[in-house]
Motif scaffolding. Sequence first.
Motif, short mmCIF file in Angstrom:
data_model
loop_
_atom_site.label_atom_id
_atom_site.label_comp_id
_atom_site.label_asym_id
_atom_site.label_seq_id
_atom_site.Cartn_x
_atom_site.Cartn_y
_atom_site.Cartn_z
N ASN A 70 1.04 -1.29 0.01
CA ASN A 70 0.00 0.07 -0.02
C ASN A 70 0.99 1.15 -0.01
OD1 ASN A 70 -2.26 -1.11 0.12
ND2 ASN A 70 -2.28 -1.59 2.01
N GLY A 71 0.41 2.19 -0.68
CA GLY A 71 1.00 3.47 -0.55
C GLY A 71 0.07 4.68 -1.18
N TYR A 72 -1.07 4.52 -1.14
CA TYR A 72 -2.14 5.60 -1.47
C TYR A 72 -3.34 5.43 -0.54
CZ TYR A 72 0.16 6.58 -5.97
OH TYR A 72 1.05 6.99 -6.92
N LEU A 73 -4.09 6.29 -0.37
CA LEU A 73 -5.38 6.29 0.53
C LEU A 73 -6.29 5.81 -0.38
CD1 LEU A 73 -4.95 9.73 2.23
CD2 LEU A 73 -4.47 7.37 3.36
N ASN A 74 -6.91 4.86 0.21
CA ASN A 74 -8.64 4.37 -0.05
C ASN A 74 -8.46 3.79 -1.58
OD1 ASN A 74 -9.53 5.74 2.02
ND2 ASN A 74 -10.86 7.20 0.94
N THR A 75 -7.13 3.28 -2.11
CA THR A 75 -7.18 2.39 -3.15
C THR A 75 -7.57 0.72 -2.57
OG1 THR A 75 -4.76 2.07 -2.97
CG2 THR A 75 -5.47 3.59 -4.36
N PRO A 76 -8.21 -0.11 -3.49
CA PRO A 76 -8.71 -1.21 -3.18
C PRO A 76 -7.18 -2.35 -3.06
CG PRO A 76 -8.86 -0.95 -5.52
CD PRO A 76 -8.50 0.54 -4.88
N GLY A 77 -7.60 -3.27 -2.14
CA GLY A 77 -6.64 -4.39 -2.23
C GLY A 77 -7.29 -5.79 -2.41
N ILE A 78 -6.12 -6.78 -2.30
CA ILE A 78 -6.86 -8.13 -2.69
C ILE A 78 -5.89 -9.01 -2.11
CG2 ILE A 78 -5.73 -8.43 -4.82
CD1 ILE A 78 -8.75 -9.91 -5.52
N TYR A 79 -5.75 -8.52 -0.56
CA TYR A 79 -4.78 -9.48 0.15
C TYR A 79 -5.70 -10.16 1.41
CZ TYR A 79 -4.34 -4.74 2.15
OH TYR A 79 -4.57 -3.64 2.78
N THR A 80 -6.98 -9.75 1.57
CA THR A 80 -7.74 -10.45 2.53
C THR A 80 -8.86 -11.30 1.92
OG1 THR A 80 -9.22 -8.89 2.88
CG2 THR A 80 -7.26 -8.67 4.16
N ASP A 81 -9.57 -12.23 2.65
CA ASP A 81 -10.68 -12.97 1.85
C ASP A 81 -11.79 -11.87 1.83
OD1 ASP A 81 -9.26 -15.22 1.77
OD2 ASP A 81 -10.27 -16.06 3.58
N GLU A 82 -11.97 -11.07 2.78
CA GLU A 82 -13.06 -9.92 2.74
C GLU A 82 -12.90 -9.16 1.18
OE1 GLU A 82 -13.35 -7.09 5.94
OE2 GLU A 82 -15.33 -6.64 5.21
N GLN A 83 -11.72 -8.64 1.14
CA GLN A 83 -11.38 -7.92 0.02
C GLN A 83 -11.76 -8.70 -1.31
OE1 GLN A 83 -7.25 -6.75 0.79
NE2 GLN A 83 -8.16 -5.05 1.66
N GLY A 84 -11.14 -10.06 -1.46
CA GLY A 84 -11.34 -10.90 -2.51
C GLY A 84 -12.72 -10.98 -2.71
N GLU A 85 -13.64 -11.25 -1.61
CA GLU A 85 -14.97 -11.45 -1.86
C GLU A 85 -15.96 -10.18 -2.50
OE1 GLU A 85 -16.09 -13.13 1.82
OE2 GLU A 85 -14.85 -15.09 1.14
N SER A 86 -15.22 -8.84 -2.03
CA SER A 86 -15.81 -7.59 -2.36
C SER A 86 -15.91 -7.55 -3.88
CB SER A 86 -15.21 -6.59 -1.60
OG SER A 86 -13.97 -6.19 -2.02
N PHE A 116 1.87 4.52 6.36
CA PHE A 116 1.00 3.20 5.91
C PHE A 116 1.35 1.90 6.30
CE2 PHE A 116 0.46 5.94 2.09
CZ PHE A 116 -0.62 6.20 1.97
N HIS A 117 2.67 1.96 7.21
CA HIS A 117 3.24 0.74 7.55
C HIS A 117 3.54 0.82 9.01
CE1 HIS A 117 3.13 -0.05 3.20
NE2 HIS A 117 4.12 1.07 3.06
N ASP A 118 2.76 1.20 10.02
CA ASP A 118 2.69 1.38 11.29
C ASP A 118 4.12 1.90 11.75
OD1 ASP A 118 0.27 0.41 11.60
OD2 ASP A 118 0.85 -1.73 11.69
N GLY A 119 4.75 2.75 10.96
CA GLY A 119 5.96 3.29 11.21
C GLY A 119 7.35 2.63 10.36
N GLU A 120 7.08 1.41 10.12
CA GLU A 120 8.19 0.70 9.28
C GLU A 120 8.55 1.48 7.93
OE1 GLU A 120 9.49 -2.53 10.22
OE2 GLU A 120 8.49 -1.90 12.14
N LEU A 121 9.49 1.57 7.48
CA LEU A 121 9.84 1.90 6.09
C LEU A 121 9.25 1.17 4.99
CD1 LEU A 121 13.53 3.13 6.47
CD2 LEU A 121 11.81 4.62 6.24
N PRO A 122 8.81 1.80 4.08
CA PRO A 122 8.47 1.22 2.91
C PRO A 122 9.61 0.32 2.17
CG PRO A 122 8.82 3.56 2.34
CD PRO A 122 8.83 3.46 3.88
#
Length: 370
Positions: A70-86, A116-122
């Motif tokens: 992730n690197g943008y606000l409100n762009t979609p993902g497909i890394y959880t089952d919920e996202q996949g089903e959506s 985007f990464h709880d303080g961890e670097l990209p």
Amino acid sequence: MPKPAAATTLYDSIELADRTLTNRVALAPMTRCKAGPDRLANALIAEYYQQRAGTGLIITEATTVSPQANGYLNTPGIYTDEQGESWRQVTDAVHEVGGTIFLQLWHTGRASHSDFHDGELPVSASAIRIEGDGVHTKNGKQDYEIPRALETDEIPGVVADYVAAAHRAKQAGFDGLEIHSANGYLLDQFLQSRTNHRTDQYGGSVENRFRLLREVVEGVSEVLGPNRVAVRLAPNGAFNDMGSPDFRETFTYVARQLDQYGLAYLHVMDGLAFGFHEQGDPMTLDDFRAVFHGPLMGNCGYNQKTAEKAVAGGAADMIAIGRPFITNPDLVARWKNGWPMADLSDPASWYTLEQTPAGYSDYTCHMPAR
Ligand code: PHB
């Protein structure tokens, strides 16, 4: 004397990914930021794509394969089952009106921020920062950071994220996948010598710089079959601080390698409308035709005239159109019938984060998608 065969036109069908696409225009992938903080597809997104299903092929907005991607606000993902089903409501809406839809898989790499990464670097191929404008996060606009170079033993995990995303996409009913290896995102960061200074098997020679993309293409192809997998490249692009002196050698090698897989198509941003790095003469579709023998898609700054000419003249098999589709959901019907085009309206309305139809799915559509 037999009549010579008529030249193929932009409005002719093409066989691709075991489907017959009704024309050779593709909706180019465009970030629209309507997915909300959970990065789920929704009814608004389904409506937007259904309105544009009169195009031969819809390529969705870039969709992230992992939280790290992730690197943008409100762009979609497909890394959880919920996202996949959506995404199922989107593929159903497009198929209902006879359209074909590929999902674009995305990892932003260094074009991200620790917010985007709880303080961890990209992460990236190497610890080289984007010199540029900055990145919008939940805390406002931030300067780019020096990314962390991925450890060699982390790379199989990145490939596995793409493969898991491919399984979810298949489950959600997508007709195929486009692997985003353009515009200075992670896979492009590995391909290009400007951003890849690694000394392991993923860096140095062009063969090594290509290795990550190769592994992703092979992994994803095992899930869907290579004829449902496509790759997008930006040989001429400067976006995200890209452009390498050896770009011609790199992208010629990459296209030649990709030719071996029997992919759905190769999507090349040959046009310069998204910025040009000026490292030499731009690469053309002809340069790619010389080494890639499957379907070739051109993109970036084409209009009706140039798109028609590219297909009729044989330079491209398909042309992807972006911005004009924002205000003209029925673009193919307008072009084909000579109907007037809507103006591009106000670009400021294109990327609002609100999940409302304004500037998104409220443009006039003169006919049902098909
Ligand atoms: C963007 O949202 O600015 C963006 C996303 C993907 C691209 C290019 C630009 O390939």
